[in-house]
Design a protein around this motif. Structure first.
Motif, mmCIF file in Angstrom:
data_model
loop_
_atom_site.group_PDB
_atom_site.id
_atom_site.type_symbol
_atom_site.label_atom_id
_atom_site.label_comp_id
_atom_site.label_asym_id
_atom_site.label_seq_id
_atom_site.Cartn_x
_atom_site.Cartn_y
_atom_site.Cartn_z
ATOM 1 N N ALA A 1 11.948 -0.440 3.814
ATOM 2 C CA ALA A 1 10.794 0.405 3.478
ATOM 3 C C ALA A 1 9.565 -0.052 4.259
ATOM 4 O O ALA A 1 8.803 0.761 4.780
ATOM 5 C CB ALA A 1 10.520 0.348 1.982
ATOM 6 N N PHE A 2 9.386 -1.357 4.346
ATOM 7 C CA PHE A 2 8.228 -1.887 5.071
ATOM 8 C C PHE A 2 8.349 -1.592 6.568
ATOM 9 O O PHE A 2 7.434 -1.063 7.195
ATOM 10 C CB PHE A 2 8.117 -3.389 4.823
ATOM 11 N N TYR A 3 9.497 -1.929 7.124
ATOM 12 C CA TYR A 3 9.685 -1.703 8.564
ATOM 13 C C TYR A 3 9.617 -0.208 8.903
ATOM 14 O O TYR A 3 9.089 0.181 9.936
ATOM 15 C CB TYR A 3 11.023 -2.279 9.025
ATOM 16 N N HIS A 4 10.148 0.607 8.021
ATOM 17 C CA HIS A 4 10.109 2.051 8.243
ATOM 18 C C HIS A 4 8.657 2.527 8.390
ATOM 19 O O HIS A 4 8.344 3.347 9.258
ATOM 20 C CB HIS A 4 10.790 2.794 7.093
ATOM 21 N N GLY A 5 7.792 1.977 7.551
ATOM 22 C CA GLY A 5 6.376 2.324 7.633
ATOM 23 C C GLY A 5 5.777 1.912 8.970
ATOM 24 O O GLY A 5 5.043 2.672 9.606
ATOM 25 N N LEU A 6 6.086 0.701 9.413
ATOM 26 C CA LEU A 6 5.565 0.236 10.705
ATOM 27 C C LEU A 6 6.056 1.150 11.821
ATOM 28 O O LEU A 6 5.307 1.554 12.711
ATOM 29 C CB LEU A 6 6.020 -1.201 10.988
ATOM 30 N N ILE A 7 7.350 1.473 11.753
ATOM 31 C CA ILE A 7 7.968 2.288 12.793
ATOM 32 C C ILE A 7 7.343 3.676 12.853
ATOM 33 O O ILE A 7 7.044 4.207 13.917
ATOM 34 C CB ILE A 7 9.484 2.416 12.504
ATOM 35 N N ARG A 8 7.125 4.236 11.697
ATOM 36 C CA ARG A 8 6.715 5.641 11.640
ATOM 37 C C ARG A 8 5.229 5.847 11.895
ATOM 38 O O ARG A 8 4.833 6.873 12.427
ATOM 39 C CB ARG A 8 7.106 6.205 10.261
ATOM 40 N N TYR A 9 4.410 4.880 11.505
ATOM 41 C CA TYR A 9 2.968 5.160 11.518
ATOM 42 C C TYR A 9 2.136 4.235 12.419
ATOM 43 O O TYR A 9 0.941 4.414 12.536
ATOM 44 C CB TYR A 9 2.396 5.073 10.097
ATOM 45 N N LEU A 10 2.755 3.217 12.997
ATOM 46 C CA LEU A 10 1.957 2.287 13.807
ATOM 47 C C LEU A 10 2.413 2.281 15.251
ATOM 48 O O LEU A 10 3.617 2.316 15.525
ATOM 49 C CB LEU A 10 2.113 0.854 13.273
ATOM 50 N N PRO A 11 1.478 2.184 16.188
ATOM 51 C CA PRO A 11 1.882 2.005 17.580
ATOM 52 C C PRO A 11 2.415 0.582 17.788
ATOM 53 O O PRO A 11 1.753 -0.382 17.396
ATOM 54 C CB PRO A 11 0.586 2.231 18.360
ATOM 55 N N LEU A 12 3.600 0.506 18.349
ATOM 56 C CA LEU A 12 4.225 -0.808 18.537
ATOM 57 C C LEU A 12 4.294 -1.183 20.012
ATOM 58 O O LEU A 12 5.035 -2.075 20.406
ATOM 59 C CB LEU A 12 5.633 -0.812 17.923
ATOM 60 N N GLU A 13 3.556 -0.480 20.845
ATOM 61 C CA GLU A 13 3.516 -0.840 22.269
ATOM 62 C C GLU A 13 2.168 -0.432 22.830
ATOM 63 O O GLU A 13 1.366 0.209 22.154
ATOM 64 C CB GLU A 13 4.646 -0.141 23.032
ATOM 65 N N GLY A 14 1.950 -0.835 24.085
ATOM 66 C CA GLY A 14 0.737 -0.395 24.766
ATOM 67 C C GLY A 14 -0.425 -1.358 24.644
ATOM 68 O O GLY A 14 -1.452 -1.196 25.289
ATOM 69 N N GLY A 15 -0.295 -2.382 23.811
ATOM 70 C CA GLY A 15 -1.363 -3.362 23.680
ATOM 71 C C GLY A 15 -1.291 -4.384 24.801
ATOM 72 O O GLY A 15 -0.358 -4.368 25.603
ATOM 73 N N PRO A 16 -2.280 -5.282 24.878
ATOM 74 C CA PRO A 16 -2.238 -6.321 25.898
ATOM 75 C C PRO A 16 -0.999 -7.187 25.710
ATOM 76 O O PRO A 16 -0.633 -7.501 24.586
ATOM 77 C CB PRO A 16 -3.520 -7.128 25.641
ATOM 78 N N GLY A 17 -0.352 -7.530 26.801
ATOM 79 C CA GLY A 17 0.828 -8.380 26.709
ATOM 80 C C GLY A 17 2.054 -7.645 26.268
ATOM 81 O O GLY A 17 3.078 -8.253 25.952
ATOM 82 N N ALA A 18 1.995 -6.313 26.243
ATOM 83 C CA ALA A 18 3.151 -5.575 25.758
ATOM 84 C C ALA A 18 4.100 -5.172 26.879
ATOM 85 O O ALA A 18 5.138 -4.586 26.624
ATOM 86 C CB ALA A 18 2.698 -4.327 25.004
ATOM 87 N N GLY A 19 3.746 -5.465 28.126
ATOM 88 C CA GLY A 19 4.612 -5.101 29.252
ATOM 89 C C GLY A 19 5.990 -5.692 29.069
ATOM 90 O O GLY A 19 6.145 -6.807 28.582
ATOM 91 N N LYS A 20 7.031 -4.955 29.449
ATOM 92 C CA LYS A 20 8.380 -5.440 29.186
ATOM 93 C C LYS A 20 8.770 -6.540 30.162
ATOM 94 O O LYS A 20 8.600 -6.399 31.359
ATOM 95 C CB LYS A 20 9.366 -4.279 29.260
#
Ligand code: SF4
Lengths: 496, 445
Positions: free
Chosen positions: A189-208
């Motif tokens: 439930a917690f991870y689902h919320g992060l996945i659905r509503y938060l940007p998880l890329e594009g920040g500094p240091g996020a380059g693959k």
């Protein structure tokens, strides 16, 4: 395989996704494996239950650790009752991680009779906007409970609408307690919320960076949990540091900016298979980030296996073996004398399924005798660990139970010398006169080599003086009638 | 009550009911709700009530129907029936009380009908409807009292004569409920009566059974339990008296005089008791007065408590310590009528502070911060320094920030352990003195 869940409004519960169940008793891990993976545990129930936690309360434990976050608890006023316990715990957790501790900011939508009839959506909207204005958080977690779910509030719709106008990101954590009897559903439930509503890329240091060698120390994301303290994170960081890896811990005690940098790591690493499969599967599917789930780093074998699981995909297998050899050599010499007089002591383990199995194997390594475990739930993420435990401890009786009356019956019946048990049961065990130690303790090391050393010390310390338990046992009264200890402790588990 | 609430200092009706039932001797809760409610709500007082702990059949022992999706869809009566039947077989208790959670109330489960089957079969089981959305923990306390004393115990019992029942302090949500009841019970007994305190360890189920025969119900709450006390009077013929919980000698002297009149105790006897107690009280108080006077421990003060504590605490600070009470924040949700009642109890105590009905931690923190010197040089015209807050643990960090002194005396109270402590009566007043001054001197290294 599980991709279908990630796009859904509501997170799945583990009963549906992973054959989860919470009632079983059998003679070994193989019997649990057979029933569990066949879905049999989803068909079991009890004709008597005792109260416990719900997935909502566990979801709150995770959400409250996030920096600069406010919580809107959508439900009647009582659902937030354990916040007063979480506040101080999170305060301490932040402080020891070098973060700025701030008072927990949270609102209850305080649903009353009129809301139950007319719907709580307007009030939810109002509360979100107020939290945004008043607390100026980076993230607002909306935690949705039983009542709004039963009356059909569309929290997702409100969160999306509100989020369009707020400064904060609004994240819905949809986790009504009645939807799942296994609190482990909270992780999803917690991870689902992060996945659905938060940007998880594009920040500094996020380059693959991928798996290949990169400049400087390679970063790996290590996924923590509420039961893992800062001392454990430090031990894990130390061990990974020996391999030239830099550990970044997620998701607890993170913040919005840190989440945006999530993808900038070579590998996602779990500290507990049961905790992370939903999130790590998503990050693989969505961003192609490889991951490992190598059990918990508990005990000699457990820690070595975990280190190797991390090192393998990074081409550091040989180095991992060397680190384990060196650490083990050093540790054995200090641990052996600690438990000299305690060999053969019979120990029952109680708590989360990953930990009780890992600890049982560690106990065997230390020369004590594991006599069984009560795992709080079963789901299919436990299969690899069950297989390993079956190989190591083929005759270990197992139960799936989070129930006090079953624990009471089992302790009376099997008479362990020591119980290693989840928090919340220590009072009961002490009053029963049994020496017991916490299965985990965020103030003390439990993982890695430091954790094993601490386990041995804590066991020895438990036996050093049992006067408290003895005196309590002489006076304590339990609510169960005299006949109960003569019955099968698991006799109330039924198949529907 | 209607709006959203910031960090509420109470739980729901079910929560108050669980705290109440698990603190009553011989009474066993059966929570008809989802799995988590009993555990979560128990933890509210386990931690927030000064580490109250679990009790005989509290915490993880609490039987619950643990309803899931299928019961929500198809009804939970069958599950409840099985739970009650097995609880009766497994658990030893004198009375089993079914308490209902929000989800089973919404779907309309009929717990009363379920319980009736067992009652008809001779089992001591009752049901109290405690949907979380109709009230909070204080209301839950009242509902349980109503269910046990007015609905379960038969009316028309013979009067026992010299017996007094003490009500009004909600277990856990009043962290000092045991100490306060014990002291009040002691004083009632000193007047030659028996006292039912119900929630202290010396009591057993017989105290509950004897309650309908009491000569007087004393209700230490201006806001809660009035309806219960009135019905009790109508059913059992016991008159009631709503009064402030007396804290310290000044208040307790008055309390005893009034109680003596209500119970027809001779004036002489009351005065002798007051004299004895005062000799003891001031024997201690006068010596402590030295450090208070020498250290100039005089403060502007605010209290943050429930309605039962607001006036009594303010009165002690104002009358016995000579402090200036600026604000009394009352933190539990109250109806208009209840607010009026609390207001008049406050006014009758002659308190000069401002009575505010406020539970939001950040609103209260703002008000406290507002008393601190502002501006670059810290100079203002209306600052209140030095300042002392007697509130909950939630006030601790704002007080640190505002350089105000702080002592936790109300829910949630998780920075102290409360065992026998209580602030009521003479002994309680001395205890409060000790705690207040200790909190000041404990800063010394
Ligand atoms: S109502 Fe539901 S979400 Fe709230 S405490 Fe109970 S089980 Fe948990």
């Amino acid at each position: 395989m599980e991709g279908k869940y990630y796009g859904q409004k509501a997170p799945p519960v583990r009963e549906n996704r992973l054959n989860a169940g919470d009632g079983f008793a059998g003679k070994c891990c193989a019997s649990l494996l057979e029933s569990g993976r066949g879905g049999l545990l989803t068909q079991t129930c009890r004709d008597f239950w005792q109260g416990n936690a719900c997935q909502m309360s566990l979801t709150l434990m995770m959400a409250t650790t996030i920096e600069k976050a406010a919580i809107v608890l959508h439900g009647p006023v009582g659902c937030g009752s354990n916040m007063h316990n979480l506040g101080p715990a999170v305060h301490k957790g932040k402080k020891c991680r070098g973060l700025v501790p701030a008072p927990l900011r949270w609102l209850s939508t305080n649903l009353t009779e009129g809301d139950i009839i007319g719907g709580g959506e307007a009030k939810l909207m109002e509360a979100i906007l107020y939290a945004d204005r008043e607390f100026r958080p980076e993230i607002i977690f909306v935690v949705s409970t039983c009542a709004p779910s039963v009356i059909g509030d569309d929290a997702d719709e409100i969160v999306t609408r509100a989020g369009a106008g707020t400064r904060a990101r609004v994240v819905l954590l949809d986790c009504p307690g009645f939807k799942s009897r296994v609190v482990a559903s909270a992780y999803d439930a917690f991870y689902h919320g992060l996945i659905r509503y938060l940007p998880l890329e594009g920040g500094p240091g996020a380059g693959k960076k991928g798996l290949g060698p990169a400049d400087g120390a390679r970063a790996v994301n290590v996924f923590n949990s509420t039961s893992i303290g800062q001392v454990d994170e430090a031990e894990i960081a130390r061990l990974l540091g020996e391999l030239g890896l830099r550990a970044r811990f997620y998701a607890e005690y993170s913040n919005a900016g840190k989440f945006r940098g999530l993808t900038g790591a070579a590998l996602n690493v779990s500290l507990c298979d049961i905790h992370d499969d939903y999130m790590l599967g998503f990050l693989w599917q969505r961003f192609g980030m490889p991951y490992v789930m190598g059990g918990m780093p508990i005990g000699y074998g457990g820690t070595r296996g975990w280190l190797e699981s991390v090192a393998g995909p990074l081409g550091l297998g040989r180095e991992a073996g060397e680190v384990a050899d060196r650490e083990e050599g050093r540790l054995r010499a200090t641990v052996e004398p600690l438990l000299a007089g305690l060999r053969g002591k019979r120990v029952l383990s109680v708590g989360g399924i990953a930990r009780v199995m890992a600890v049982s194997m560690a106990l065997k390594e230390l020369g004590l005798e594991p006599i069984g475990f009560h795992a709080y739930h079963y789901d299919d993420t436990a299969i690899p660990l069950l297989e390993r435990t079956q190989a190591e401890l083929p005759d270990l009786p197992v139960a799936v139970s989070s129930q006090d009356f079953e624990l009471f019956g089992a302790v009376r019946k099997f008479g362990p010398d020591l119980v290693i048990s989840h928090s919340g049961t220590q009072g009961l065990l002490a009053k029963m006169g049994v020496p017991a130690i916490q299965l985990y303790d965020v103030d003390r090391p439990c993982l890695g080599y430091k954790g094993l050393h601490s386990l041995a010390k804590r066991i020895a310390f438990a036996f050093a003086n049992v006067s408290f338990q003895k005196r309590l046992a002489a006076k304590a009264r339990f609510p169960y009638n005299k006949e109960w200890p003569k019955h099968d402790p698991y006799g109330h588990i039924k198949t529907t | 009550m209607e709006s959203f609430i910031e960090s509420p200092r109470f739980s729901c009706a079910l929560g108050g009911a669980i705290a109440t039932v698990t603190s009553l001797p011989g009474v066993i809760p059966i929570v008809h709700a989802a799995m988590g409610c009993a555990g979560n709500l128990n933890s509210a007082v386990y931690f927030g009530g000064g580490y109250l702990g679990d009790g005989y059949c509290g915490g993880g022992h609490i039987p619950t129907s643990a309803v899931t999706e299928s019961e929500i869809v198809f009804g939970g009566a069958k599950r409840l029936e099985s739970e009650i039947g097995n609880a009766l077989g497994l658990i030893e208790g004198r009375l089993f009380v079914v308490l209902t959670g929000c989800m089973v109330e919404i779907i309309g489960d009929d717990a009363l009908a379920c319980v009736k089957t067992f009652r008809d079969g001779g089992s001591p089981v009752i049901s109290v409807s405690t949907p979380s959305f109709t009230g909070h923990s204080y209301g839950g306390y009242e509902l349980v009292l109503e269910g046990i004393f007015n609905d379960y115990f038969p009316a028309g019992r013979k009067k026992a004569g010299k017996l007094v029942n003490l009500f009004g302090l909600v277990p856990g949500y009043d962290p000092f409920f045991r100490g306060d009841l014990a002291e009040m019970g002691r004083l009632v007994r000193a007047l030659g009566f028996s006292a039912n305190t119900f929630f202290t360890p010396d009591q057993d189920f017989r105290n509950l059974e004897s309650a309908p025969g009491a000569a007087l119900n004393v209700l230490f709450s201006p806001a809660w339990g009035l309806g219960f006390a009135k019905r009790f009077e109508a059913l059992h013929g016991t008159p009631y008296w709503v009064t402030n919980l007396p804290i310290g000698a000044a208040a307790t002297d008055l309390f005893l005089k009034e109680l003596g009149r209500k119970l027809n105790v001779s004036q002489k006897k009351v005065e002798n008791l007051i004299d004895d107690e005062n000799k003891n009280y001031y024997g201690y108080f006068l010596r402590t007065a030295d450090v208070i006077a020498e250290s100039d421990y005089k403060f502007y003060a605010a209290t943050v408590t429930d309605s039962a504590y607001a006036a009594p605490l303010g009165f002690f600070l104002q009358e016995e310590l000579g402090w200036v009470v600026t604000d009394s924040f009352v933190t539990e949700g109250l109806s208009e009528g209840q607010r009026l009642a609390v207001g008049s109890a406050y006014g009758a105590s002659g308190l000069g502070g401002r009575l505010a009905f406020e539970t939001g931690a950040s609103q209260i923190a703002k008000r406290i911060a507002g008393y601190q010197p502002k501006g670059k040089r810290g100079s203002v015209f209306d600052e209140r320094v030095p300042f002392f807050v007697l509130g909950s643990a939630l006030e601790k960090s704002p007080c640190l920030k505002a350089k105000a002194k702080h002592l936790s005396v109300s829910y949630p109270l998780y920075d102290r352990l409360i065992v026998t402590a209580g602030y009521a009566g003479y002994r309680g007043g001395l205890r409060l003195l000790e705690d207040v001054v200790s909190s000041l001197v404990s800063a010394k290294a």
